[in-house]
Design a protein around this motif. Structure first.
Motif, mmCIF file in Angstrom:
data_model
loop_
_atom_site.group_PDB
_atom_site.id
_atom_site.type_symbol
_atom_site.label_atom_id
_atom_site.label_comp_id
_atom_site.label_asym_id
_atom_site.label_seq_id
_atom_site.Cartn_x
_atom_site.Cartn_y
_atom_site.Cartn_z
ATOM 1 N N ALA A 106 0.834 -1.209 0.000
ATOM 2 C CA ALA A 106 0.000 0.000 0.000
ATOM 3 C C ALA A 106 0.867 1.257 0.000
ATOM 4 O O ALA A 106 0.599 2.216 -0.741
ATOM 5 N N ALA A 107 1.916 1.277 0.819
ATOM 6 C CA ALA A 107 2.824 2.436 0.866
ATOM 7 C C ALA A 107 3.528 2.620 -0.478
ATOM 8 O O ALA A 107 3.696 3.751 -0.948
ATOM 9 N N VAL A 110 0.899 4.111 -2.916
ATOM 10 C CA VAL A 110 0.652 5.523 -2.631
ATOM 11 C C VAL A 110 1.837 6.370 -3.096
ATOM 12 O O VAL A 110 1.659 7.445 -3.681
ATOM 13 N N SER A 111 3.060 5.887 -2.883
ATOM 14 C CA SER A 111 4.256 6.628 -3.323
ATOM 15 C C SER A 111 4.287 6.781 -4.833
ATOM 16 O O SER A 111 4.591 7.859 -5.354
ATOM 17 N N ALA A 113 1.694 6.692 -6.826
ATOM 18 C CA ALA A 113 0.603 7.606 -7.176
ATOM 19 C C ALA A 113 0.999 9.056 -6.927
ATOM 20 O O ALA A 113 0.693 9.942 -7.735
ATOM 21 N N LEU A 114 1.686 9.316 -5.829
ATOM 22 C CA LEU A 114 2.110 10.685 -5.534
ATOM 23 C C LEU A 114 3.095 11.203 -6.579
ATOM 24 O O LEU A 114 3.052 12.384 -6.925
ATOM 25 N N HIS A 117 1.248 12.594 -9.341
ATOM 26 C CA HIS A 117 0.565 13.847 -9.025
ATOM 27 C C HIS A 117 1.545 15.022 -8.935
ATOM 28 O O HIS A 117 1.157 16.107 -8.496
ATOM 29 N N GLY A 154 0.384 -3.007 -5.341
ATOM 30 C CA GLY A 154 0.784 -1.611 -5.176
ATOM 31 C C GLY A 154 0.590 -0.804 -6.451
ATOM 32 O O GLY A 154 0.106 0.329 -6.412
ATOM 33 N N LEU A 157 -3.106 -0.205 -6.939
ATOM 34 C CA LEU A 157 -3.542 0.868 -6.043
ATOM 35 C C LEU A 157 -3.145 2.227 -6.609
ATOM 36 O O LEU A 157 -3.944 3.173 -6.611
ATOM 37 N N ALA A 158 -1.920 2.333 -7.097
ATOM 38 C CA ALA A 158 -1.468 3.590 -7.711
ATOM 39 C C ALA A 158 -2.373 3.953 -8.881
ATOM 40 O O ALA A 158 -2.760 5.124 -9.043
ATOM 41 N N LEU A 161 -5.574 5.374 -7.610
ATOM 42 C CA LEU A 161 -5.393 6.699 -7.018
ATOM 43 C C LEU A 161 -5.150 7.797 -8.053
ATOM 44 O O LEU A 161 -5.424 8.970 -7.780
#
Length: 181
Positions: A106-107, A110-111, A113-114, A117, A154, A157-158, A161
């Motif tokens: 998950a981390a 999220v990384s 995905a960030l 962004h 992961g 998830l990205a 997101l």
């Protein structure tokens, strides 16, 4: 890619509408990038190599220059470095028996995905992870078998997101003027 704009706005809210507040964002993220690089190198090599890496990142031209600029790209090394760090933690044999692997996945997601962004280059940079999985499937099948599900989770998830960002860009093509330059 709005993350830099939101972060710069928060900095200006805290410190006023000054060049200092604008540049402070990349200074902070550059220092954090040095920290995450240190942690990754220490985990993969040793303390001395990690310290040399941190010192070189602190004094060489590109990291120092990007830390002083008020540009979106200055945040990318930290978040990409964080994604790499979590990716390697997923591949670590010690973590492979742990329940925390789903949290690491998950981390990692999220990384990734960030990074998407923050800056356009991340639209290609994330490919390093599936390409490395292909390498593992070819050269280190045991590592591949033990980690591909978590890495794929992961990455999925990205994808979830960042879907709103890409939907927005599809609906508002004028927001992509930089691509046409």
């Amino acid at each position: 890619e709005p993350l830099y704009s939101y972060t710069a706005a928060a900095s200006m809210w805290l410190f006023g509408q000054t060049l200092f507040a604008l540049r402070l964002v990349n200074v902070v993220f550059s220092v954090l990038a040095i920290g995450v690089s240190y942690l990754w190198v220490r985990g993969r090599f040793d303390e001395t190599t990690a310290l040399v890496t941190a010192v070189l990142l602190s004094i060489t031209f590109w990291p120092l220059a990007s830390a002083r600029e008020a540009l979106r790209a200055g945040m990318l090394p930290f978040f990409m470095g964080t994604a790499v760090w979590f990716f390697w933690l997923l591949l670590d044999k010690r973590a492979q028996l742990s329940r925390r692997r789903w949290w690491l996945a998950a981390a990692f997601g999220v990384s990734v995905a960030l990074t998407l962004h923050i800056y356009l280059a991340a639209r290609v940079a994330w490919l390093v992870f599936p390409l490395f999985l292909i390498y593992l499937a070819w050269q280190q099948r045991d590592s591949f078998r033990q980690s591909w599900r978590f890495v794929l989770a992961g990455l999925l998830l990205a994808g979830v997101l960042v879907t709103p960002l890409f939907i927005y860009l599809e609906q508002n093509p004028y927001a992509l003027t930089r691509l046409r330059m």
